[in-house]
Design an enzyme around this catalytic site. Structure first.
Site, PDB file in Angstrom:
ATOM      1  N   ASP A  36       0.685  -1.398  -0.015  1.00 57.58           N
ATOM      2  CA  ASP A  36      -0.009   0.017  -0.086  1.00 57.58           C
ATOM      3  C   ASP A  36       0.801   1.424  -0.035  1.00 57.58           C
ATOM      4  O   ASP A  36       1.983   1.352   0.603  1.00 57.58           O
ATOM      5  CB  ASP A  36      -1.028  -0.026   1.185  1.00 57.58           C
ATOM      6  CG  ASP A  36      -2.098   0.857   1.168  1.00 57.58           C
ATOM      7  OD1 ASP A  36      -2.277   1.544   0.137  1.00 57.58           O
ATOM      8  OD2 ASP A  36      -2.900   1.010   2.206  1.00 57.58           O
ATOM      9  N   ASN A  84     -10.701  -2.446  -6.281  1.00 54.53           N
ATOM     10  CA  ASN A  84      -9.893  -1.510  -7.028  1.00 54.53           C
ATOM     11  C   ASN A  84     -10.675  -1.292  -8.275  1.00 54.53           C
ATOM     12  O   ASN A  84     -10.136  -0.391  -9.012  1.00 54.53           O
ATOM     13  CB  ASN A  84      -8.618  -2.387  -7.324  1.00 54.53           C
ATOM     14  CG  ASN A  84      -7.774  -2.252  -6.016  1.00 54.53           C
ATOM     15  OD1 ASN A  84      -6.763  -3.130  -5.978  1.00 54.53           O
ATOM     16  ND2 ASN A  84      -7.859  -1.440  -5.106  1.00 54.53           N
TER      17      ASN A  84
END
Ligand code: FPP
Length: 256
Positions: A36, A84
């Protein structure tokens, strides 16, 4: 594996080593990573988000190499989640192009290093070129016996569990199973990780302390290591630090 570890360590300089020492034994067998912070990394540098993902891919190359060198058995990387898809199309397209880019550069090295590529996720909606590249890598590495490099691509843990429940429900309907005699093993057998041991260590970078729909069943007894470092800045040394910290933990699995 120990011989491999010693060989790897002999090539390091003091600057490569983490603050804590990684020991030869007691390595986590399965490491899972939520990579991330690519977007924030890019923003800090005044770059478009995709520049962060491109840099993140370079880090993938390094961490895969280190993991295989030290003798990690399974490395699972969260490359694209079922959530996503909500991102702008340009970013989604870029993210889904990364496996192909990575594999076109790295597949020969993965083969040489005896790494086995696997895919965890739903292939639905994945672009053909992405799927082809990953399927080729799976095929070309399927006889390798070294580290399993498991890409979580278009993966979501709730989707995975829902599919498992549906499949078990069908087995019950067909009279192959009875609800009362269901065990955890039956559920495990229906998950996308049915062939894998659960992760021993979960790493998440960028300072976010959450699981984001990642391996919710499989992480039940894993050790977690969170770091503020943004993924594109994550170094081999940081990875080794996470492993060294893991090695100092006492895992009790609910016992004493
Ligand atoms: C989260 O960061 C990261 C992703 C959604 C993608 C991660 C992908 C890579 C690191 C490259 C993958 C490489 C291969 C070979 C498949 P973010 O974009 O959410 O960052 P932010 O929270 O700072 O916005």
């Amino acid at each position: 594996m120990l011989e491999r570890f010693s060989k790897w360590k002999a090539n390091l300089t003091a600057a490569d080593l983490p603050d804590h020492q990684v020991e030869e034994g007691n390595l986590p067998q399965h490491v899972a990573i939520i990579m991330d912070g690519n977007g924030r990394w890019a923003k800090k540098k005044g770059l478009p988000r995709i520049a962060g993902h491109r840099e993140g891919m370079k880090v993938v190359t390094k961490i895969v190499r280190t993991s295989s060198d030290i003798g990690i058995e399974v490395l699972t990387l969260y490359a694209f989640s079922t959530e996503n898809w909500k991102r702008p199309k340009k970013e989604v397209d870029y993210l889904l192009g990364l496996p192909e880019r990575y594999l076109s550069a790295e597949l020969p090295k993965l083969i040489k290093n005896n790494v086995q590529v696997r895919l965890m996720g739903t292939t639905e909606h994945l672009p053909d070129h992405t799927l082809k590249a990953v399927e080729k890598a799976i095929k070309d590495t399927k006889h390798n016996t070294g580290m399993i490099l498991n890409f979580a691509l278009n993966y979501g843990s709730r989707f995975e569990m829902l599919e498992a429940v549906k499949s078990i429900g069908k087995q019950i309907e067909r009279g192959e199973l009875k609800a009362d005699t269901l065990t955890e093993e039956h559920i495990h057998a229906q998950l996308m990780t049915s062939q894998l041991k659960d992760p021993d260590l979960l790493i998440r970078t960028s300072g976010e302390i959450r699981l984001s729909n990642f391996m919710l069943w499989q992480l039940a007894y894993s050790e977690f290591w969170f770091s503020d470092i943004l993924w594109p800045d994550f170094k081999e040394k940081d990875f080794l630090e996470a492993i060294a910290v893991y090695q100092k933990r006492k895992r009790r699995y609910g016992g004493v």
